[in-house]
Design a protein around this motif. Structure first.
Motif, short mmCIF file in Angstrom:
data_model
loop_
_atom_site.label_atom_id
_atom_site.label_comp_id
_atom_site.label_asym_id
_atom_site.label_seq_id
_atom_site.Cartn_x
_atom_site.Cartn_y
_atom_site.Cartn_z
N LYS A 136 -1.29 1.32 16.10
CA LYS A 136 -2.08 1.26 15.22
C LYS A 136 -2.31 2.12 14.05
O LYS A 136 -2.48 1.73 12.93
CB LYS A 136 -3.62 1.28 16.02
CG LYS A 136 -4.68 0.77 15.32
CD LYS A 136 -4.84 -0.69 14.89
CE LYS A 136 -5.31 -1.51 16.05
NZ LYS A 136 -5.27 -3.16 15.61
N ASN A 144 0.71 1.60 11.74
CA ASN A 144 0.78 0.42 10.84
C ASN A 144 -0.60 -0.08 10.27
O ASN A 144 -0.50 -1.22 9.42
CB ASN A 144 1.31 -0.69 11.85
CG ASN A 144 2.71 -0.73 12.29
OD1 ASN A 144 3.61 -0.54 11.75
ND2 ASN A 144 2.80 -0.26 13.72
N LEU A 145 -1.70 0.80 10.33
CA LEU A 145 -2.91 0.39 9.40
C LEU A 145 -2.69 0.38 7.94
O LEU A 145 -2.30 1.16 7.60
CB LEU A 145 -3.79 1.37 10.05
CG LEU A 145 -5.35 1.14 9.73
CD1 LEU A 145 -5.85 0.20 10.62
CD2 LEU A 145 -6.06 2.47 10.29
N ARG A 146 -2.95 -0.74 7.56
CA ARG A 146 -2.81 -1.06 6.25
C ARG A 146 -4.00 -0.72 5.32
O ARG A 146 -4.98 -1.41 5.03
CB ARG A 146 -2.38 -2.52 5.81
CG ARG A 146 -1.19 -2.99 6.52
CD ARG A 146 -0.71 -4.48 6.46
NE ARG A 146 -1.82 -5.06 6.01
CZ ARG A 146 -1.81 -6.60 5.80
NH1 ARG A 146 -0.45 -7.07 5.91
NH2 ARG A 146 -2.68 -7.15 5.41
N ILE A 147 -3.98 0.58 4.90
CA ILE A 147 -5.34 1.34 4.29
C ILE A 147 -4.76 2.05 3.11
O ILE A 147 -5.53 2.60 2.33
CB ILE A 147 -5.86 2.10 5.09
CG1 ILE A 147 -5.07 3.26 5.88
CG2 ILE A 147 -6.53 1.47 6.35
CD1 ILE A 147 -5.92 4.42 6.31
N SER A 177 0.97 0.41 4.93
CA SER A 177 0.72 1.13 5.92
C SER A 177 1.23 2.69 5.74
O SER A 177 2.06 2.76 4.58
CB SER A 177 1.42 0.66 7.09
OG SER A 177 2.91 0.88 7.01
N ILE A 200 -11.45 4.82 15.43
CA ILE A 200 -11.05 3.73 16.54
C ILE A 200 -11.09 4.53 17.68
O ILE A 200 -10.68 5.70 17.79
CB ILE A 200 -9.41 3.55 16.18
CG1 ILE A 200 -8.97 2.89 14.65
CG2 ILE A 200 -9.07 2.55 17.11
CD1 ILE A 200 -7.80 2.83 14.26
#
Length: 150
Positions: A48, A51-54, A65, A144
């Motif tokens: 997570k 690969n979190l697109r922030i 990411s 998270i």
């Protein structure tokens, strides 16, 4: 496991007045480990996180990411993320894992993130009195909890 992810323009951690680790563009992550955590939590969270697109794309939309931007990670252990404040004014840390459980899981998370990123990550020192500096980019801060993944 609970993580607080902060998109960083730069971040560092000092121990005894000396910089232990620093990063430029990337993520400064605080991680709290509890007794019930295990390899499944590490695997899910690492995927997570990586690969979190922030991170912004060319249109300034959060669509990239950490891997896409070739960013860095600074991972800091923080048992106080498991503080219970339901009773009274003094937090209880009864849910936080003891060092004999937490340290191996923390070290496994370090290795898993480094492998997924393809380079070493910065860390603090488990149990040390650390001074963490951060330039939060955005600001972007995301919480998270691996126990809330269903």
């Amino acid at each position: 496991m609970i993580v607080v992810i902060q998109r960083a323009a730069e971040a560092s951690v000092k121990i005894d007045g000396k910089i232990k680790a620093s990063i430029a563009l990337g993520l400064m992550i605080l991680i709290g480990i509890e007794e019930a955590d295990g390899e499944e939590d590490i695997s899910w969270l690492a995927k997570k996180i990586l690969n979190l697109r922030i991170f912004p794309d060319e249109n300034k939309v959060m669509n990239k990411s950490l891997i896409d931007v070739d960013g860095e990670i600074l991972l800091i252990s923080q048992f106080t993320l498991h503080a219970s404040t339901k009773k009274g004014n003094r937090p209880s840390y009864i849910k936080a894992a003891k060092p004999d459980i937490a340290i191996p899981l923390y070290e496994q998370m370090v290795q898993t993130l480094a492998a997924g990123l393809g380079k070493p990550i910065g860390t603090g020192e488990f149990g040390a009195d650390m001074k963490v500096s951060l330039v939060n980019d955005g600001p972007v801060t995301i919480l998270i909890d691996s126990k809330n993944r269903a």
